[in-house]
Write a protein that holds these residues in place. Structure first.
Motif, PDB file in Angstrom:
ATOM      1  N   LEU A 180       0.820  -1.211   0.000  1.00 55.45           N
ATOM      2  CA  LEU A 180       0.000   0.000   0.000  1.00 55.45           C
ATOM      3  C   LEU A 180       0.855   1.262   0.000  1.00 55.45           C
ATOM      4  CD1 LEU A 180      -2.800  -1.047   2.541  1.00 55.45           C
ATOM      5  CD2 LEU A 180      -2.879  -1.080   0.038  1.00 55.45           C
ATOM      6  N   GLY A 181       1.976   1.226   0.717  1.00 59.35           N
ATOM      7  CA  GLY A 181       2.871   2.379   0.746  1.00 59.35           C
ATOM      8  C   GLY A 181       3.454   2.693  -0.613  1.00 59.35           C
ATOM      9  N   ARG A 182       3.728   1.666  -1.411  1.00 61.32           N
ATOM     10  CA  ARG A 182       4.259   1.896  -2.755  1.00 61.32           C
ATOM     11  C   ARG A 182       3.198   2.473  -3.684  1.00 61.32           C
ATOM     12  NH1 ARG A 182       7.835  -2.933  -5.042  1.00 61.32           N
ATOM     13  NH2 ARG A 182       8.154  -1.279  -6.589  1.00 61.32           N
ATOM     14  N   MET A 183       1.909   2.162  -3.398  1.00 60.97           N
ATOM     15  CA  MET A 183       0.833   2.732  -4.223  1.00 60.97           C
ATOM     16  C   MET A 183       0.622   4.207  -3.891  1.00 60.97           C
ATOM     17  SD  MET A 183      -2.072  -0.240  -4.197  1.00 60.97           S
ATOM     18  CE  MET A 183      -1.763  -1.853  -4.914  1.00 60.97           C
ATOM     19  N   ASP A 184       0.486   4.489  -2.579  1.00 61.09           N
ATOM     20  CA  ASP A 184       0.263   5.879  -2.151  1.00 61.09           C
ATOM     21  C   ASP A 184       0.617   5.960  -0.665  1.00 61.09           C
ATOM     22  OD1 ASP A 184      -0.501   8.419  -1.505  1.00 61.09           O
ATOM     23  OD2 ASP A 184      -2.468   8.287  -2.476  1.00 61.09           O
ATOM     24  N   PRO A 185       1.696   6.665  -0.297  1.00 59.49           N
ATOM     25  CA  PRO A 185       2.098   6.749   1.108  1.00 59.49           C
ATOM     26  C   PRO A 185       1.006   7.291   2.024  1.00 59.49           C
ATOM     27  CG  PRO A 185       3.845   7.566  -0.322  1.00 59.49           C
ATOM     28  CD  PRO A 185       2.649   7.345  -1.189  1.00 59.49           C
ATOM     29  N   LEU A 186       0.074   8.079   1.471  1.00 62.87           N
ATOM     30  CA  LEU A 186      -1.006   8.619   2.303  1.00 62.87           C
ATOM     31  C   LEU A 186      -1.877   7.504   2.899  1.00 62.87           C
ATOM     32  CD1 LEU A 186      -2.304  11.769   0.368  1.00 62.87           C
ATOM     33  CD2 LEU A 186      -1.185  11.694   2.616  1.00 62.87           C
ATOM     34  N   LEU A 187      -1.945   6.362   2.206  1.00 63.89           N
ATOM     35  CA  LEU A 187      -2.766   5.244   2.693  1.00 63.89           C
ATOM     36  C   LEU A 187      -2.251   4.697   4.023  1.00 63.89           C
ATOM     37  CD1 LEU A 187      -3.289   3.286  -0.662  1.00 63.89           C
ATOM     38  CD2 LEU A 187      -4.945   4.734   0.530  1.00 63.89           C
ATOM     39  N   LEU A 188      -0.946   4.937   4.294  1.00 64.97           N
ATOM     40  CA  LEU A 188      -0.357   4.394   5.524  1.00 64.97           C
ATOM     41  C   LEU A 188      -0.724   5.214   6.751  1.00 64.97           C
ATOM     42  CD1 LEU A 188       3.244   3.437   4.307  1.00 64.97           C
ATOM     43  CD2 LEU A 188       1.197   2.004   4.431  1.00 64.97           C
ATOM     44  N   VAL A 189      -1.170   6.468   6.533  1.00 63.72           N
ATOM     45  CA  VAL A 189      -1.482   7.331   7.689  1.00 63.72           C
ATOM     46  C   VAL A 189      -2.636   6.768   8.514  1.00 63.72           C
ATOM     47  CG1 VAL A 189      -2.214   9.624   8.410  1.00 63.72           C
ATOM     48  CG2 VAL A 189      -0.522   9.367   6.565  1.00 63.72           C
ATOM     49  N   PRO A 190      -3.833   6.513   7.900  1.00 62.84           N
ATOM     50  CA  PRO A 190      -4.918   5.962   8.726  1.00 62.84           C
ATOM     51  C   PRO A 190      -4.580   4.572   9.281  1.00 62.84           C
ATOM     52  CG  PRO A 190      -5.539   5.945   6.413  1.00 62.84           C
ATOM     53  CD  PRO A 190      -4.286   6.753   6.513  1.00 62.84           C
ATOM     54  N   ILE A 191      -3.804   3.789   8.518  1.00 62.69           N
ATOM     55  CA  ILE A 191      -3.426   2.462   9.009  1.00 62.69           C
ATOM     56  C   ILE A 191      -2.510   2.586  10.220  1.00 62.69           C
ATOM     57  CG2 ILE A 191      -2.181   0.342   8.439  1.00 62.69           C
ATOM     58  CD1 ILE A 191      -3.179   0.618   5.577  1.00 62.69           C
ATOM     59  N   ALA A 192      -1.553   3.544  10.152  1.00 67.55           N
ATOM     60  CA  ALA A 192      -0.637   3.750  11.277  1.00 67.55           C
ATOM     61  C   ALA A 192      -1.399   4.217  12.515  1.00 67.55           C
ATOM     62  CB  ALA A 192       0.442   4.754  10.901  1.00 67.55           C
ATOM     63  N   LEU A 193      -2.337   5.165  12.320  1.00 67.08           N
ATOM     64  CA  LEU A 193      -3.146   5.652  13.450  1.00 67.08           C
ATOM     65  C   LEU A 193      -4.002   4.519  14.029  1.00 67.08           C
ATOM     66  CD1 LEU A 193      -4.269   9.132  12.032  1.00 67.08           C
ATOM     67  CD2 LEU A 193      -2.573   8.684  13.837  1.00 67.08           C
ATOM     68  N   TRP A 194      -4.546   3.712  13.127  1.00 65.44           N
ATOM     69  CA  TRP A 194      -5.342   2.557  13.578  1.00 65.44           C
ATOM     70  C   TRP A 194      -4.494   1.579  14.384  1.00 65.44           C
ATOM     71  CZ3 TRP A 194      -4.817  -2.674  12.539  1.00 65.44           C
ATOM     72  CH2 TRP A 194      -5.890  -3.495  12.896  1.00 65.44           C
ATOM     73  N   LEU A 195      -3.265   1.338  13.923  1.00 65.99           N
ATOM     74  CA  LEU A 195      -2.371   0.423  14.644  1.00 65.99           C
ATOM     75  C   LEU A 195      -2.061   0.939  16.047  1.00 65.99           C
ATOM     76  CD1 LEU A 195       0.180  -0.713  11.890  1.00 65.99           C
ATOM     77  CD2 LEU A 195      -1.427  -2.165  13.147  1.00 65.99           C
ATOM     78  N   VAL A 196      -1.843   2.258  16.160  1.00 69.15           N
ATOM     79  CA  VAL A 196      -1.571   2.857  17.473  1.00 69.15           C
ATOM     80  C   VAL A 196      -2.769   2.659  18.403  1.00 69.15           C
ATOM     81  CG1 VAL A 196      -1.157   5.012  18.719  1.00 69.15           C
ATOM     82  CG2 VAL A 196       0.109   4.513  16.620  1.00 69.15           C
ATOM     83  N   ALA A 197      -3.979   2.962  17.871  1.00 67.81           N
ATOM     84  CA  ALA A 197      -5.186   2.805  18.692  1.00 67.81           C
ATOM     85  C   ALA A 197      -5.423   1.337  19.035  1.00 67.81           C
ATOM     86  CB  ALA A 197      -6.389   3.382  17.941  1.00 67.81           C
TER      87      ALA A 197
END
Length: 621
Positions: A180-197
């Motif tokens: 997903l990061g190779r497609m669009d790095p912006l996609l990792l933002v909600p995933i990263a926030l979700w992982l933290v939560a």
């Protein structure tokens, strides 16, 4: 062919092997590692196979995106000719997945699971059964058994679940984030926030699950122990017919258990509710970003078709991981609870340089022996007692209840260690010899005779496992129990010496149990004989019938006999009277009668056929 492969994995490990270090350690990590390091090979193989399977699983959303892209850009008739290589690659990867899964199942279900479960149980039992007598006196047998049995399943489920769920998910997430990061790095933002939560939710919930699981395991063991205690003493329950009190005793344990169970379920309810909210936010945010990227031209239709299945899989996996994680922590809590019982160090062990006891004559010397129970209210039971039992001598022990008679016998068997002084057999301090060799040379018939829930044959031959049936029958005849045995039949239809006697021998009368125990010790033919109320459960007629047999068995042996009925020890070479852990009188039957002391008083009351009002305080036991 398949059977041979399965058999190979089934027998890759032995469930009855013993670790080099026979002491399971305290500490959760150390306790798990102690058992799991014995399965290092199959565990590493499982990590590799499950990791490979997760990589393949993570490729499926990519394949969906590829196929959507192919359909969007290729004419219907040209799909195979244009994309033949990609289609064959995808097919090959999909077909490899069942092979990887099958290999992992061989590792998990055949090499690891059954062997690990029962190896933990076996090694735990091997250690626990070598604990001191005091260890078992201070706990429920049912509770101890429950701890041993649950430990195997808890460790197996914790490790297999961790590999199947946590490890596989971790690999899947890494692959997904790379794609997903190779497609669009912006996609990792909600995933990263979700992982933290998600991690915060995990951090909040799992320690509570762990704690309540350990408490629930202990409560379950107490509940099991109380139930088994009721079953083991069913005759007492039926005799006193106090069902209400017994019901309340067990119901109290059930109430405690269900209270902890409810608190555990409350954690699950809160966790699942929060997770559903987090997943809804993740799905909508990532899908929204993907659609926005498609609208702006940063992402193709194939990319969007890859992103959404990835997120859906992450959402589905997250719920599974929460449930699995809770189960892992529950199993860890259960294993930790078992560890508190299983990993207790042995308190009564052989000396590092212990040697086998060699009995040439059978003389016993009690040299200023003292003993205190650890419970302070018991006080001193044996107090600086000195006594020499000459080889081949027959000694009778007499005294009031609590005088220290049975304690002295248990010290001789090294069921406890003396607090002071020493006990020597043929000049060898019993603390300097192996316990097994000590108990091999002592034959014991106690007043509380219990038999193993096995056949009569196995119970009698427990005295000497290598004995022939003819020797066993001769011993039974000498104990006046052969005819009784021939008339036995258990509920399974087994007869005679093959009949099973029930738990602790409950299917037999007290007298029958005691005669089988006598047959066992006759077969053992040890040079030292201990009779602790050995005929207490026999009626006078049967006792008289085997009395001469007993005296015959005693010939050539060193004998210590405790008896309530003084007539059974009147013919001993010497009678020793104990009071408050000290020797207060000593001599032959005639000598003690002439003294007119404690023994004479006891003899007078028994031979007179009645007990006076003060007899309760001076009764011999």
């Amino acid at each position: 062919m398949l059977d041979r492969i399965v058999h190979y994995f089934d027998t890759l490990y032995s469930p009855t092997a013993l670790a080099a270090d026979r002491q399971p350690p305290m500490g959760t990590r150390a306790f798990f590692t102690y058992f799991l390091r014995q399965f290092r090979g199959v565990l590493w193989a499982r990590l590799a196979l499950v990791g490979l399977g997760s990589v393949i699983d993570a490729s499926f959303p990519v394949f969906v995106g590829w196929i959507v892209g192919m359909l969007a850009t290729t004419a219907p008739g040209d799909l195979w000719s244009v994309h033949k290589g990609a289609l064959l690659l995808m097919a090959a990867v999909v077909l490899i997945r069942p092979v990887v899964f099958a290999a992992d199942q061989l590792m998990r279900n055949h090499a690891l699971t059954p062997n690990l479960v029962d190896l933990v149980r076996w090694q735990s039992h091997w250690h626990v059964i070598r604990q001191s007598w005091t260890f078992f006196q201070n706990d429920f047998a049912g509770r101890i058994g429950n701890k041993v049995l649950q430990a195997g399943e808890a460790i197996e489920m914790a490790v297999n679940t961790t590999i199947d769920a946590v490890w596989s998910t971790a690999v899947f997430l890494v692959v997904a984030m790379i794609v997903l990061g190779r497609m669009d790095p912006l996609l990792l933002v909600p995933i990263a926030l979700w992982l933290v939560a998600y991690a915060a939710l995990f951090r909040w919930a799992m320690p509570r699950v762990d704690r309540y699981s350990e408490e629930m395991s202990e409560a379950r063991s107490v509940m099991s122990g109380r139930m088994v205690d009721s079953y083991s003493n069913i005759q007492t329950l039926k005799t006193f017919a106090d069902d209400g009190a017994e019901d309340a005793y067990v119901a109290e344990a059930v109430t405690v258990h269900v209270g902890i169970f409810r608190r555990l379920m409350a954690i699950f309810s809160a966790s699942w509710s929060l997770l559903f909210l987090l997943n809804a936010v993740l799905l909508t945010s990532v899908t929204g970003l993907a659609l926005a990227g498609w609208s702006s031209g940063r992402m193709t239709t194939a990319m969007v078709a890859t992103v959404i299945p990835f997120v859906l899989q992450i959402v589905n996996i997250s719920g599974w991981i929460l449930e699995v994680g809770a189960n892992v922590f529950r199993q860890i809590g259960t294993a930790r609870d078992s560890m508190q019982t299983i990993a207790q160090p042995l308190t009564l062990v052989d000396a590092p340089d212990a040697t086998p006891l060699t009995v040439t004559r059978g003389g016993i010397v009690y040299d200023a022996v003292s003993f205190d129970y650890w419970r302070g209210d018991r006080g001193t039971v044996v107090d600086a007692l000195s006594l020499t039992v000459h080889p081949g001598e027959k000694i009778g022990l007499v005294g009031r209840s609590g005088a220290g008679k049975s304690t002295l016998v248990n010290l001789t068997l090294r069921m406890f260690d003396v607090s002071g002084g020493a006990i020597l057999i043929d000049g060898q301090d019993i603390r300097a010899v192996t316990q097994q060799s000590l108990r091999k040379v002592v034959g014991v018939v106690g007043q509380d005779t219990s038999l193993l829930h096995r056949s009569v044959r196995e119970n009698i031959k427990y005295g000497r496992p290598g004995a022939t049936d003819a020797e066993m029958i001769e011993a039974a005849q000498r104990a006046s129990v052969h005819e009784v045995v021939l008339g036995l039949e258990d509920p399974e239809g087994r007869r005679g010496y093959d009949a099973h006697v029930g738990e602790r021998g409950v299917k037999l009368s007290g007298g029958q149990r005691q005669r089988i125990a006598l047959a066992r010790v006759i077969l053992k033919d040890a040079p030292i004989l201990v009779l602790d109320e050995a005929t207490s459960a026999l009626d006078s007629e049967v006792e008289a019938a085997i009395q001469e047999t007993l005296y015959g068995v005693m010939q050539g042996k060193t004998v210590i006999a405790i008896a309530h009925r003084l007539s059974t020890i009147a013919r001993m070479d010497r009678i020793v009277v104990l009071d408050h852990g000290r020797i207060v009188e000593e001599g032959t039957h005639a000598d003690l009668l002439e003294m007119g002391g404690i023994y004479a008083g006891l003899w007078s009351r028994q031979s007179g056929g009645f007990l006076d009002p003060g007899a309760e305080s001076t009764e011999a036991t």
